[in-house]
Design an enzyme around this catalytic site. Structure first.
Site, short mmCIF file in Angstrom:
data_model
loop_
_atom_site.label_atom_id
_atom_site.label_comp_id
_atom_site.label_asym_id
_atom_site.label_seq_id
_atom_site.Cartn_x
_atom_site.Cartn_y
_atom_site.Cartn_z
NE ARG A 44 12.74 -1.28 52.15
CZ ARG A 44 12.07 -0.34 52.38
NH1 ARG A 44 12.19 0.45 53.58
NH2 ARG A 44 11.36 0.44 51.49
CE LYS A 45 5.76 -6.20 52.40
NZ LYS A 45 4.73 -6.23 51.65
CG ASN A 86 -8.74 -6.89 68.10
OD1 ASN A 86 -9.51 -6.03 67.72
ND2 ASN A 86 -8.30 -7.87 67.60
CG ASP A 134 5.09 0.99 68.66
OD1 ASP A 134 5.29 0.03 67.66
OD2 ASP A 134 5.23 2.13 68.64
CE LYS A 190 -9.18 -10.85 71.96
NZ LYS A 190 -10.50 -11.34 71.65
C1 LIG Z 1 17.33 -3.27 70.84
C2 LIG Z 1 17.09 -2.07 70.14
C3 LIG Z 1 15.64 -1.43 70.56
C4 LIG Z 1 15.28 -0.22 69.90
C5 LIG Z 1 13.85 -0.47 69.65
C6 LIG Z 1 12.99 0.44 70.36
C7 LIG Z 1 11.52 0.16 70.06
C8 LIG Z 1 10.63 1.20 69.85
C9 LIG Z 1 9.45 0.92 69.24
C10 LIG Z 1 8.87 2.36 68.84
C11 LIG Z 1 8.65 2.44 67.28
C12 LIG Z 1 7.90 3.24 66.85
O1 LIG Z 1 7.17 4.01 67.64
S1 LIG Z 1 8.20 4.01 65.30
C13 LIG Z 1 7.51 5.49 65.42
C14 LIG Z 1 5.74 5.29 64.58
N1 LIG Z 1 6.12 5.08 63.13
C15 LIG Z 1 6.55 5.93 62.19
O2 LIG Z 1 6.69 6.99 62.65
C16 LIG Z 1 6.54 5.22 60.75
C17 LIG Z 1 6.19 6.30 59.87
N2 LIG Z 1 6.28 5.68 58.53
C18 LIG Z 1 7.23 5.87 57.96
O3 LIG Z 1 8.13 6.62 57.81
C19 LIG Z 1 7.50 5.03 56.56
O4 LIG Z 1 6.09 4.88 56.23
C20 LIG Z 1 8.11 3.62 56.81
C21 LIG Z 1 9.53 4.06 57.15
C22 LIG Z 1 7.48 2.80 57.92
C23 LIG Z 1 8.01 2.91 55.57
O5 LIG Z 1 8.44 3.78 54.62
P1 LIG Z 1 9.35 3.33 53.32
O6 LIG Z 1 10.81 2.92 53.91
O7 LIG Z 1 9.36 4.37 52.13
O8 LIG Z 1 8.84 1.97 52.85
P2 LIG Z 1 7.55 1.77 51.61
O9 LIG Z 1 8.24 1.67 50.41
O10 LIG Z 1 6.60 2.73 51.69
O11 LIG Z 1 6.87 0.40 52.13
C24 LIG Z 1 8.00 -0.74 52.03
C25 LIG Z 1 6.74 -1.79 51.86
O12 LIG Z 1 6.03 -2.10 52.96
C26 LIG Z 1 4.50 -1.70 52.61
N3 LIG Z 1 3.93 -0.80 53.51
C27 LIG Z 1 4.42 0.26 54.22
N4 LIG Z 1 3.62 0.75 55.10
C28 LIG Z 1 2.48 0.01 55.23
C29 LIG Z 1 1.59 -0.07 55.99
N5 LIG Z 1 1.32 0.88 56.98
N6 LIG Z 1 0.60 -1.29 55.90
C30 LIG Z 1 0.74 -2.18 54.90
N7 LIG Z 1 1.93 -2.20 54.29
C31 LIG Z 1 2.67 -1.14 54.30
C32 LIG Z 1 4.72 -1.25 51.38
O13 LIG Z 1 3.45 -1.47 50.61
C33 LIG Z 1 5.79 -1.79 50.90
O14 LIG Z 1 5.52 -2.96 50.45
P3 LIG Z 1 5.84 -3.71 49.02
O15 LIG Z 1 5.92 -3.06 47.80
O16 LIG Z 1 7.53 -3.73 49.22
O17 LIG Z 1 5.36 -5.22 49.01
#
Ligand SMILES: CCCCCCCCCCCC(=O)SCCNC(=O)CCNC(=O)[C@H](O)C(C)(C)COP(=O)(O)OP(=O)(O)OC[C@H]1O[C@@H](n2cnc3c(N)ncnc32)[C@H](O)[C@@H]1OP(=O)(O)O
Length: 225
Positions: free
Chosen positions: A190-191, A167, A145, A169
């Site tokens: 945004r994806k 997966n 992640d 393995k």
């Molecule tokens: C160098 C710097 C280092 C810094 C970098 C550090 C790296 C660390 C990495 C760690 C990252 C994490 O752990 S992050 C923590 C884990 N994740 C979370 O907690 C996220 C929880 N979920 C959310 O808050 C929300 O669902 C979001 C923000 C992800 C999306 O919400 P939103 O902004 O309202 O978007 P939304 O309108 O729902 O969706 C936008 C589009 O995406 C699609 N979509 C949304 N979710 C999904 C899904 N699961 N599977 C398929 N498609 C999806 C929708 O159908 C839509 O498609 P369309 O209709 O437009 O076609």
């Protein structure tokens, strides 16, 4: 002057006692130093070799540092505390940087902008054990992640994981070195779609895990809560 200093120290002691009552963790010497010290803290870049790094991790690190010389790759520094959170106001730490050297996540990432690729060299320490002798799947998922997250965040800005599909393995031996290789496959609005594999370090012969993920660039108009 003397009196106001004494009063300030007394207030600090009272606050400290109250805090320790409310949060026993505040008695922990490391936390106590962090919360109460007035010294300016110079953040340490954690993505550099330390004595816990194995020969393989050092070797891979040196190979990638060589690749950085022509500018095609860059090493990404990494810190325990986010620059977005004032240290005095928060004890928040990056999850993957919360362990003492060698016990948890030892890693360094490199980024190639032309190829939109991020490579993470990762050595999982003894505190990340799952099945005896092997890395916990959650620790592997965390590093996947984090790696794909960086690969998405550099071109995408502020992103969050919406989906992560892994997966597993082969089990990864504890304290071994793996290479996590991720790339940005596609951006649709945004994806951001990414893929990634995890292979044994140095020879890359063993394919341990494969993953795909979807990151969403946050919409500034929407609240996260
Ligand atoms: C160098 C710097 C280092 C810094 C970098 C550090 C790296 C660390 C990495 C760690 C990252 C994490 O752990 S992050 C923590 C884990 N994740 C979370 O907690 C996220 C929880 N979920 C959310 O808050 C929300 O669902 C979001 C923000 C992800 C999306 O919400 P939103 O902004 O309202 O978007 P939304 O309108 O729902 O969706 C936008 C589009 O995406 C699609 N979509 C949304 N979710 C999904 C899904 N699961 N599977 C398929 N498609 C999806 C929708 O159908 C839509 O498609 P369309 O209709 O437009 O076609």
């Amino acid at each position: 002057m003397m009196r106001s200093c004494t009063a300030a120290l007394r207030t600090l002691r009272v606050l400290r006692c109250r805090l320790e009552g409310a949060f026993p963790a505040a008695r922990h010497p490391v936390l106590a130093r962090r919360w109460f010290s007035t010294e300016k803290v110079i953040p340490k870049d954690q993505a550099l070799p330390n004595p816990s790094w194995s020969k393989d991790l050092r070797l891979l690190f040196d190979q990638f540092m060589k690749k950085c010389e022509d500018g095609s790759w860059e090493r990404l520094p990494s810190y325990k505390n986010s620059k977005l959170v004032k240290e005095q106001l928060s004890q928040a730490q990056l999850f993957t940087r919360g362990y003492e050297d060698g016990l948890g996540f030892e890693y360094v990432m490199f980024y190639n902008d032309d190829e939109k690729r991020t490579v993470c060299l990762f050595q999982g320490g003894p505190y990340l054990q799952g099945v005896p002798g092997f890395l916990h799947g959650g620790a592997i998922a965390t590093m996947i992640d984090a790696t794909v997250g960086v690969c998405a965040a550099i071109p995408g800005g502020i992103v969050m994981t919406a989906n992560l599909n892994i997966n597993f393995k082969r089990p990864i031996p504890l304290c071994s070195v793996v290479v996590i290789n991720s790339q940005l496959d596609k951006i649709e609005g945004r994806k951001l779609f990414l893929s990634c594999d995890v292979r044994s370090g140095v020879d890359e012969k063993i394919l341990y895990s494969e993953a795909t993920s979807l990151f969403i660039k946050l919409d500034p108009e929407k609240s996260l809560t």
